[in-house]
Design a protein around this motif. Structure first.
Motif, PDB file in Angstrom:
ATOM      1  N   ASN A 144       5.340   6.309  -3.519  1.00 46.67           N
ATOM      2  CA  ASN A 144       5.551   7.002  -2.254  1.00 46.67           C
ATOM      3  C   ASN A 144       5.593   8.522  -2.438  1.00 46.67           C
ATOM      4  O   ASN A 144       5.265   9.261  -1.507  1.00 46.67           O
ATOM      5  N   THR A 195       0.366   7.151  -2.397  1.00 45.33           N
ATOM      6  CA  THR A 195      -0.743   6.384  -2.940  1.00 45.33           C
ATOM      7  C   THR A 195      -0.323   4.939  -3.191  1.00 45.33           C
ATOM      8  O   THR A 195       0.799   4.689  -3.658  1.00 45.33           O
ATOM      9  N   VAL A 196      -1.217   4.036  -2.877  1.00 45.51           N
ATOM     10  CA  VAL A 196      -1.034   2.629  -3.210  1.00 45.51           C
ATOM     11  C   VAL A 196      -2.162   2.229  -4.161  1.00 45.51           C
ATOM     12  O   VAL A 196      -3.283   2.738  -4.060  1.00 45.51           O
ATOM     13  N   CYS A 246      -8.227  -0.471   1.999  1.00 43.25           N
ATOM     14  CA  CYS A 246      -6.781  -0.440   2.147  1.00 43.25           C
ATOM     15  C   CYS A 246      -6.435  -0.220   3.613  1.00 43.25           C
ATOM     16  O   CYS A 246      -7.240   0.320   4.384  1.00 43.25           O
ATOM     17  N   SER A 249      -7.346   2.935  -6.067  1.00 45.26           N
ATOM     18  CA  SER A 249      -6.310   3.778  -5.476  1.00 45.26           C
ATOM     19  C   SER A 249      -6.609   3.998  -4.008  1.00 45.26           C
ATOM     20  O   SER A 249      -7.768   4.009  -3.583  1.00 45.26           O
ATOM     21  N   ARG A 306       2.851   0.906  -5.436  1.00 42.90           N
ATOM     22  CA  ARG A 306       2.736   2.134  -4.652  1.00 42.90           C
ATOM     23  C   ARG A 306       3.635   3.207  -5.253  1.00 42.90           C
ATOM     24  O   ARG A 306       4.656   2.910  -5.889  1.00 42.90           O
TER      25      ARG A 306
END
Length: 127
Positions: free
Chosen positions: A74, A78-79, A96, A21, A72
């Motif tokens: 939004n 978080t991706v 990331c 994450s 992801r």
């Protein structure tokens, strides 16, 4: 300014799954393209996957295609990087990265395109 914090790394056995994450803070996350890179010991950092701001466009490196999914949320800023069937050669520090795209569908494959970076999370896959 965007701050990125990766989590979810660790020591795992080959063949298992792992989800990384990357939590973003500081600015509107949704307008940013995101990417996951990795750097193995003694090697250059390389792209793993990238995703456009809406999630409608995604890119995967050939070495991970079919085993890794980038996504992801939004609303949660978080991706994610979902990895399956991990191999020892996946051992690396995973980073990331984020870059503003003003809600275009662009995504980026190379390091210089990204302005914001996290500190990385270590993934070690034992055989």
């Amino acid at each position: 300014q965007v701050q990125l914090v990766e989590s979810g790394g660790g020591l795992v056995q080959a063949g298992v799954a792992l989800r990384l994450s990357c939590a973003a803070s500081g600015r509107t996350f949704s307008g940013y393209a995101m990417g996951w890179f990795r750097q193995a010991p003694g090697k250059e950092r390389e792209i793993v996957a990238a995703i456009s701001w809406s999630g409608s466009n995604a890119y995967y490196a050939d070495s991970v295609k079919g085993r890794i999914t980038i996504s992801r949320d939004n609303a949660k800023n978080t991706v994610y990087l979902q990895m399956h069937s991990l191999k020892p050669e996946d051992t690396a520090v995973y980073y990331c990265a984020a870059e503003r795209t003003d809600y275009s569908g662009r995504l980026f494959y190379t390091e210089p395109k990204y302005r914001y970076w996290g500190q990385g999370t270590q993934v070690t896959v034992s055989s």
